[in-house]
Motif scaffolding. Structure first.
Motif, PDB file in Angstrom:
ATOM      1  N   SER B  52       1.191   3.918   5.364  1.00  6.24           N
ATOM      2  CA  SER B  52       0.558   4.982   4.566  1.00  6.24           C
ATOM      3  C   SER B  52       1.445   6.224   4.537  1.00  6.24           C
ATOM      4  O   SER B  52       1.604   6.866   3.493  1.00  6.24           O
ATOM      5  CB  SER B  52      -0.804   5.344   5.141  1.00  6.24           C
ATOM      6  N   GLY B  56       3.188   7.987   1.346  1.00  5.18           N
ATOM      7  CA  GLY B  56       3.037   9.427   1.122  1.00  5.18           C
ATOM      8  C   GLY B  56       4.393  10.110   1.020  1.00  5.18           C
ATOM      9  O   GLY B  56       4.587  10.992   0.174  1.00  5.18           O
ATOM     10  N   THR B  59       6.066   9.435  -2.288  1.00  5.18           N
ATOM     11  CA  THR B  59       5.408  10.159  -3.382  1.00  5.18           C
ATOM     12  C   THR B  59       5.723  11.639  -3.338  1.00  5.18           C
ATOM     13  O   THR B  59       5.902  12.272  -4.379  1.00  5.18           O
ATOM     14  CB  THR B  59       3.880   9.960  -3.284  1.00  5.18           C
ATOM     15  N   ILE B 122     -11.446   1.891  -2.032  1.00  3.36           N
ATOM     16  CA  ILE B 122     -10.432   2.862  -1.583  1.00  3.36           C
ATOM     17  C   ILE B 122      -9.500   3.204  -2.729  1.00  3.36           C
ATOM     18  O   ILE B 122      -9.092   4.361  -2.904  1.00  3.36           O
ATOM     19  CB  ILE B 122      -9.648   2.303  -0.379  1.00  3.36           C
ATOM     20  N   VAL B 126      -7.732   6.800  -4.115  1.00  2.13           N
ATOM     21  CA  VAL B 126      -6.307   7.120  -3.989  1.00  2.13           C
ATOM     22  C   VAL B 126      -5.603   7.172  -5.336  1.00  2.13           C
ATOM     23  O   VAL B 126      -4.493   7.676  -5.433  1.00  2.13           O
ATOM     24  CB  VAL B 126      -5.567   6.129  -3.063  1.00  2.13           C
ATOM     25  N   THR B 127      -6.236   6.673  -6.383  1.00  2.00           N
ATOM     26  CA  THR B 127      -5.603   6.699  -7.710  1.00  2.00           C
ATOM     27  C   THR B 127      -5.482   8.127  -8.220  1.00  2.00           C
ATOM     28  O   THR B 127      -4.480   8.492  -8.845  1.00  2.00           O
ATOM     29  CB  THR B 127      -6.425   5.862  -8.709  1.00  2.00           C
ATOM     30  N   PRO B 129      -4.879  11.208  -6.812  1.00  2.00           N
ATOM     31  CA  PRO B 129      -3.683  11.993  -6.479  1.00  2.00           C
ATOM     32  C   PRO B 129      -2.430  11.522  -7.212  1.00  2.00           C
ATOM     33  O   PRO B 129      -1.590  12.337  -7.601  1.00  2.00           O
ATOM     34  CB  PRO B 129      -3.533  11.795  -4.966  1.00  2.00           C
ATOM     35  N   PHE B 156       2.508   3.768  -5.875  1.00  2.00           N
ATOM     36  CA  PHE B 156       1.120   3.412  -6.168  1.00  2.00           C
ATOM     37  C   PHE B 156       0.959   1.891  -6.244  1.00  2.00           C
ATOM     38  O   PHE B 156       0.012   1.315  -5.691  1.00  2.00           O
ATOM     39  CB  PHE B 156       0.669   4.050  -7.482  1.00  2.00           C
ATOM     40  N   LEU B 159       1.136   0.386  -2.817  1.00  2.00           N
ATOM     41  CA  LEU B 159      -0.099   0.644  -2.077  1.00  2.00           C
ATOM     42  C   LEU B 159      -1.220  -0.264  -2.573  1.00  2.00           C
ATOM     43  O   LEU B 159      -1.942  -0.874  -1.775  1.00  2.00           O
ATOM     44  CB  LEU B 159      -0.504   2.108  -2.237  1.00  2.00           C
ATOM     45  N   LEU B 163      -3.151  -2.950  -0.160  1.00  2.40           N
ATOM     46  CA  LEU B 163      -4.436  -2.458   0.349  1.00  2.40           C
ATOM     47  C   LEU B 163      -5.321  -3.518   1.005  1.00  2.40           C
ATOM     48  O   LEU B 163      -5.861  -3.276   2.081  1.00  2.40           O
ATOM     49  CB  LEU B 163      -5.214  -1.744  -0.756  1.00  2.40           C
TER      50      LEU B 163
END
Lengths: 84, 179
Positions: B52, B56, B59, B122, B126-127, B129, B156, B159, B163
């Motif tokens: 994660s 991050g 991104t 989830i 998270v989509t 941001p 993205f 992730l 997931l």
């Protein structure tokens, strides 16, 4: 998903498996599931489907009702004694 | 190994295109009883956290590191780390998250389906941001499409693909030894 808590299913798989001299892996192989599924089943953390219960009964050479129950097996034995 | 599982192993080597796994890969993973740290819940959760953080980082690197050359090298290293952890996470959960029904028993199918349900929920959170970042880059910073692809879409997609395995890795207890 249901909000109702799953009703526990009690079982005697471990004891009967040991009586038959089977390991978890051997029982798992015989009924076609992963060995960890047998472990979860024995600990009461997983309730088998009807098909799986029937397969286990066939391997352990018992009736399904002798292996699985919705009441603890100690209570079952007391009820049988009082009926007699 | 059960006869059913043996026939699966000895059968035609098959690649499941939608799931992105081979039959051999899944069967070997499911039947592997060697002790490994990947089967411990603490280790799996640490992998989820690191993964994660890497997502991050990929991104947000452009906001954190102004030097282009350094940022590019770090992004390449980060991407390599993400790809490697993608493989490790899937392996840590025995490829349950990516296996088709025919290679799993009833309990594993339930576990996999529950992981996808949680992962979908989830994903909805998270989509946002990622969408906001892409919008900001396009409208405010004037970023090109290739830049938006690299820093937003690629993390993205990684992730989203991982997931279900992350959910399983977080929730599965430490495995017992082979029976």
């Amino acid at each position: 998903m249901s909000r109702q808590r799953t009703e526990p299913v009690f079982n005697r798989v471990e004891g009967l498996r040991l009586e038959c001299g089977l390991t978890r892996q051997q029982l798992a192989d015989a009924v076609g599931v992963h060995y960890q599924t047998i472990g979860y089943l024995e600990r009461g953390e997983y309730s088998p489907s009807l098909l799986l219960a029937l397969r286990i009964a066939e391997v352990l050479k018992r009736e399904v009702g002798e292996i699985f129950s919705i009441t603890p097996f100690d209570q079952n034995e007391e009820r049988k004694k009082s009926d007699e | 190994m059960s006869n059913e599982m043996k026939s699966k192993v000895e059968g035609e080597k098959r690649f499941y295109w939608i799931e992105g796994v081979t039959r051999d890969e899944v069967i070997r993973s499911l039947t592997d009883q060697r002790p490994t740290r990947l089967r411990q819940q603490g280790v799996r959760r640490a992998l989820v956290v690191v993964y994660s953080l890497l997502i991050g980082f990929l991104t947000g690197a452009q906001h954190l590191i102004p030097m282009v050359k350094l940022r590019t090298y770090l992004e390449i290293a980060g991407l390599a780390g993400v790809l490697w952890l993608y493989y490790v996470l899937r392996t840590s959960v025995r490829h349950i998250s990516d296996a088709p029904d025919e290679l799993l028993d009833e309990r594993l199918i339930q576990m996999r389906n529950a992981a996808y349900l949680h992962a979908y929920r989830i994903l909805v959170f998270v989509t946002l941001p990622f969408i906001m970042q892409a919008y900001l880059m396009a409208k405010v910073q004037g970023g090109g499409f290739d830049r938006i692809m690299t820093v937003t879409l690629l993390p993205f997609l990684m992730l989203a693909a991982t997931l279900p395995a992350m959910v399983l890795a977080w929730t599965l207890p430490t495995e017992e030894a082979g029976g």
